[in-house]
Design a protein around this motif. Sequence first.
Motif, mmCIF file in Angstrom:
data_model
loop_
_atom_site.group_PDB
_atom_site.id
_atom_site.type_symbol
_atom_site.label_atom_id
_atom_site.label_comp_id
_atom_site.label_asym_id
_atom_site.label_seq_id
_atom_site.Cartn_x
_atom_site.Cartn_y
_atom_site.Cartn_z
ATOM 1 N N PHE A 125 -25.096 -16.885 16.449
ATOM 2 C CA PHE A 125 -24.966 -15.556 17.070
ATOM 3 C C PHE A 125 -25.315 -15.681 18.552
ATOM 4 N N THR A 126 -26.241 -14.881 19.063
ATOM 5 C CA THR A 126 -26.529 -14.952 20.499
ATOM 6 C C THR A 126 -27.597 -15.979 20.837
ATOM 7 N N PHE A 127 -27.993 -16.807 19.855
ATOM 8 C CA PHE A 127 -29.070 -17.757 20.125
ATOM 9 C C PHE A 127 -28.656 -18.802 21.164
ATOM 10 N N ARG A 128 -27.471 -19.366 20.991
ATOM 11 C CA ARG A 128 -27.003 -20.356 21.964
ATOM 12 C C ARG A 128 -25.624 -19.949 22.445
ATOM 13 N N THR A 129 -25.549 -19.539 23.702
ATOM 14 C CA THR A 129 -24.300 -19.046 24.268
ATOM 15 C C THR A 129 -24.029 -19.778 25.577
ATOM 16 N N ARG A 130 -22.848 -19.567 26.128
ATOM 17 C CA ARG A 130 -22.530 -20.250 27.394
ATOM 18 C C ARG A 130 -22.940 -19.419 28.596
ATOM 19 N N GLU A 131 -23.101 -18.129 28.374
ATOM 20 C CA GLU A 131 -23.568 -17.229 29.435
ATOM 21 C C GLU A 131 -24.746 -16.460 28.858
ATOM 22 N N PHE A 132 -25.875 -16.488 29.539
ATOM 23 C CA PHE A 132 -27.057 -15.814 28.987
ATOM 24 C C PHE A 132 -27.972 -15.407 30.121
ATOM 25 N N GLU A 133 -28.941 -14.569 29.787
ATOM 26 C CA GLU A 133 -29.891 -14.145 30.810
ATOM 27 C C GLU A 133 -31.231 -14.814 30.589
ATOM 28 N N GLN A 134 -31.820 -15.248 31.677
ATOM 29 C CA GLN A 134 -33.144 -15.853 31.611
ATOM 30 C C GLN A 134 -34.174 -14.946 32.273
ATOM 31 N N MET A 135 -35.414 -15.104 31.849
ATOM 32 C CA MET A 135 -36.539 -14.403 32.464
ATOM 33 C C MET A 135 -37.517 -15.515 32.837
ATOM 34 N N SER A 190 -37.040 -21.783 15.928
ATOM 35 C CA SER A 190 -36.320 -22.187 17.140
ATOM 36 C C SER A 190 -36.966 -21.607 18.391
ATOM 37 N N GLU A 191 -36.710 -22.277 19.512
ATOM 38 C CA GLU A 191 -37.360 -21.945 20.786
ATOM 39 C C GLU A 191 -36.918 -20.599 21.359
ATOM 40 N N LEU A 192 -37.905 -19.780 21.729
ATOM 41 C CA LEU A 192 -37.619 -18.553 22.483
ATOM 42 C C LEU A 192 -37.883 -18.765 23.961
ATOM 43 N N GLU A 193 -38.909 -19.564 24.223
ATOM 44 C CA GLU A 193 -39.390 -19.693 25.596
ATOM 45 C C GLU A 193 -40.162 -20.988 25.731
ATOM 46 N N GLY A 194 -40.093 -21.601 26.902
ATOM 47 C CA GLY A 194 -40.897 -22.789 27.162
ATOM 48 C C GLY A 194 -41.847 -22.508 28.316
ATOM 49 N N ILE A 195 -43.079 -22.989 28.189
ATOM 50 C CA ILE A 195 -44.032 -22.865 29.302
ATOM 51 C C ILE A 195 -44.362 -24.290 29.732
ATOM 52 N N PRO A 241 -43.177 -20.421 33.050
ATOM 53 C CA PRO A 241 -42.798 -19.788 31.788
ATOM 54 C C PRO A 241 -41.331 -19.369 31.875
ATOM 55 N N SER A 242 -40.495 -19.943 31.003
ATOM 56 C CA SER A 242 -39.057 -19.735 31.103
ATOM 57 C C SER A 242 -38.500 -19.272 29.754
ATOM 58 N N GLY A 243 -38.128 -17.997 29.707
ATOM 59 C CA GLY A 243 -37.666 -17.430 28.440
ATOM 60 C C GLY A 243 -36.224 -16.973 28.517
ATOM 61 N N GLY A 244 -35.615 -16.824 27.364
ATOM 62 C CA GLY A 244 -34.253 -16.324 27.291
ATOM 63 C C GLY A 244 -34.284 -14.869 26.853
ATOM 64 N N CYS A 245 -33.630 -14.023 27.646
ATOM 65 C CA CYS A 245 -33.629 -12.607 27.323
ATOM 66 C C CYS A 245 -32.819 -12.343 26.045
ATOM 67 N N ASP A 246 -31.711 -13.059 25.900
ATOM 68 C CA ASP A 246 -30.863 -12.838 24.724
ATOM 69 C C ASP A 246 -31.541 -13.370 23.454
ATOM 70 N N ARG A 247 -32.208 -14.508 23.593
ATOM 71 C CA ARG A 247 -32.927 -15.053 22.434
ATOM 72 C C ARG A 247 -34.083 -14.148 22.049
ATOM 73 N N GLY A 248 -34.781 -13.640 23.054
ATOM 74 C CA GLY A 248 -35.877 -12.710 22.775
ATOM 75 C C GLY A 248 -35.336 -11.469 22.087
ATOM 76 N N PHE A 257 -25.683 -20.011 33.216
ATOM 77 C CA PHE A 257 -24.473 -20.468 32.525
ATOM 78 C C PHE A 257 -24.614 -21.937 32.153
ATOM 79 N N ARG A 258 -24.248 -22.271 30.926
ATOM 80 C CA ARG A 258 -24.249 -23.678 30.519
ATOM 81 C C ARG A 258 -23.042 -23.910 29.629
ATOM 82 N N ASN A 259 -22.362 -24.983 29.889
ATOM 83 C CA ASN A 259 -21.186 -25.301 29.091
ATOM 84 C C ASN A 259 -21.623 -25.968 27.781
HETATM 85 P P1 ATP Z 1 -32.370 -25.658 24.061
HETATM 86 O O1 ATP Z 1 -33.230 -26.852 23.778
HETATM 87 O O2 ATP Z 1 -32.384 -24.619 22.968
HETATM 88 O O3 ATP Z 1 -30.994 -25.982 24.559
HETATM 89 P P2 ATP Z 1 -33.649 -25.641 26.585
HETATM 90 O O4 ATP Z 1 -34.976 -26.235 26.251
HETATM 91 O O5 ATP Z 1 -32.603 -26.450 27.224
HETATM 92 O O6 ATP Z 1 -33.064 -24.902 25.276
HETATM 93 P P3 ATP Z 1 -34.524 -24.298 28.907
HETATM 94 O O7 ATP Z 1 -33.702 -25.100 29.814
HETATM 95 O O8 ATP Z 1 -35.987 -24.563 28.826
HETATM 96 O O9 ATP Z 1 -33.894 -24.349 27.445
HETATM 97 O O10 ATP Z 1 -34.266 -22.762 29.199
HETATM 98 C C1 ATP Z 1 -35.265 -21.773 29.075
HETATM 99 C C2 ATP Z 1 -34.878 -20.692 28.096
HETATM 100 O O11 ATP Z 1 -33.565 -20.215 28.346
HETATM 101 C C3 ATP Z 1 -34.830 -21.151 26.646
HETATM 102 O O12 ATP Z 1 -36.120 -21.092 26.070
HETATM 103 C C4 ATP Z 1 -33.925 -20.140 26.017
HETATM 104 O O13 ATP Z 1 -34.618 -18.953 25.658
HETATM 105 C C5 ATP Z 1 -32.952 -19.815 27.141
HETATM 106 N N1 ATP Z 1 -31.702 -20.557 26.923
HETATM 107 C C6 ATP Z 1 -31.424 -21.825 27.288
HETATM 108 N N2 ATP Z 1 -30.174 -22.171 26.936
HETATM 109 C C7 ATP Z 1 -29.647 -21.079 26.324
HETATM 110 C C8 ATP Z 1 -28.379 -20.806 25.736
HETATM 111 N N3 ATP Z 1 -27.406 -21.703 25.725
HETATM 112 N N4 ATP Z 1 -28.177 -19.584 25.194
HETATM 113 C C9 ATP Z 1 -29.158 -18.650 25.212
HETATM 114 N N5 ATP Z 1 -30.357 -18.853 25.760
HETATM 115 C C10 ATP Z 1 -30.618 -20.043 26.308
#
Ligand code: ATP
Length: 433
Positions: free
Chosen positions: A185-195, A260-265, A302-309, A176-178
């Motif tokens: 759309f679902t790219f940036r949300t306040r509640e999301f799933e991470q992998m 745009s970012e899907l995942e960071g390693i 390796p930190s990815g977003g399930c919703d972004r993926g 969760f992030r405020n």
């Molecule tokens: P951004 O720069 O887009 O805010 P971030 O670099 O802060 O992302 P991380 O903290 O590295 O993101 O989080 C790892 C992954 O979690 C991201 O690559 C993304 O897929 C997912 N993620 C992060 N914030 C969100 C969000 N608000 N909504 C959906 N997915 C997210």
Amino acid sequence: MTDATLMDKIVAVCKRRGFIFQSSEIYGGLSGAWDYGPMGAELKRNVKAAWWQSVVHFRDDVMGLDSSILMHPTTWKASGHTDNFTDVLVDCRKCKRRFRQDHLKGKCPNCGGTEFTEPRAFNLMLKTSVGAMEDSSSVVYLRPETAQGIFVNFTNVIDATHRKLPFGIAQIGKSFRNEITPGNFTFRTREFEQMEIEYFCRPEDAATKYEEWIKARYQWYLDLGIRKENLKLRVHDKDELAHYAAGCTDVEYEFPFGLSELEGIANRGDYDLKQHAQFSGKDLMYHDPVTNEKFYPHVIEPSGGCDRGTLAFLVDAYHEEMVNDQTRVVMKFHPKLAPIKVAILPLLKKNEGIVALAKKLKSELQKDIVCVYDDSAAIGKLYRRQDEVGTVFCVTVDVQSLEDKQVTVRDRDTMKQERVSVDQLHKYLKDRL
Ligand code: ATP
């Protein structure tokens, strides 16, 4: 088709076919929150299952974890989130709207104003309280990432499994992030799933493991059908890195709204375990049973977003084709991700023999193939519906089937039809899925 039109079409098909709905829509919706409908829930489960299979089951060196969303508040002191997990915000003096300073390009995107308040840091963690008292002693946070649940369990996992370096711990879960400006759309949300994976190794192996994980994670998206021209790797510049990090590379996708970012390693050094050792007073060092050395392992994350993926898989799957002067919308998901693999369609819903055979096929196939039975429209319309949710094969049962014990199998992508004998149907489908 412009990119904005494409995104509108994807949002529309998501709603029309039950992939993604706006959260609490009947009350006007809640910004930054989305619900996955019947098709979306299947798709997202498949994305998570494919990830888990690839990083846990298909490897010998990674184990799973499922830690809680609520954690001891000191966790976030140690991780740096309490003090540093902030966006710098400014308010437009004219229209009073609030923006992230790093997103502003001089003028207010709302009213064009050029005067802003002094920048202020705004913490992105969502706060709540546990227990009956709402005083500060009971404040907890909804985790802003799943990673810390892995670090705090580092010694538990070693004690329980006797693992030796290198090894990783993987988990999938809600974060969760405020976010100030949720959107796209679902790219940036306040509640999301991470992998997320924390991969622990000897310091001297970190650089190699970092490169291996970048390759493995990039390849995962390609293996699940993302077109190579839409997938990029971006190496972070030195000045973008956290002070402790030795490197970070993003996997980026060419969305209609931009790359745009899907995942960071990230190559995180030994920062996280050291921080938790300091704040907890516990020994979180690795003890090498052979050499007797004690040290902090280095970590590749390796930190990815399930919703972004999932959104990237939706966008990449979306195709429009002209068929007999009509537009066919078809979601060309990889078979592994397709929400439904097979649809069983009786050609005549009033013919008892056809319906009985179709239902029998469904009940046999459903044991290990996700399939649906649908007789609610004419065949042309049924095909169109299945194409729009990306069903890989449609099986039609007709009058002829009752005599020759064969059914028609239609391939989603080529639209080619083939007669297949009922006895061979299960094998035919299994071989192709
Ligand atoms: P951004 O720069 O887009 O805010 P971030 O670099 O802060 O992302 P991380 O903290 O590295 O993101 O989080 C790892 C992954 O979690 C991201 O690559 C993304 O897929 C997912 N993620 C992060 N914030 C969100 C969000 N608000 N909504 C959906 N997915 C997210």
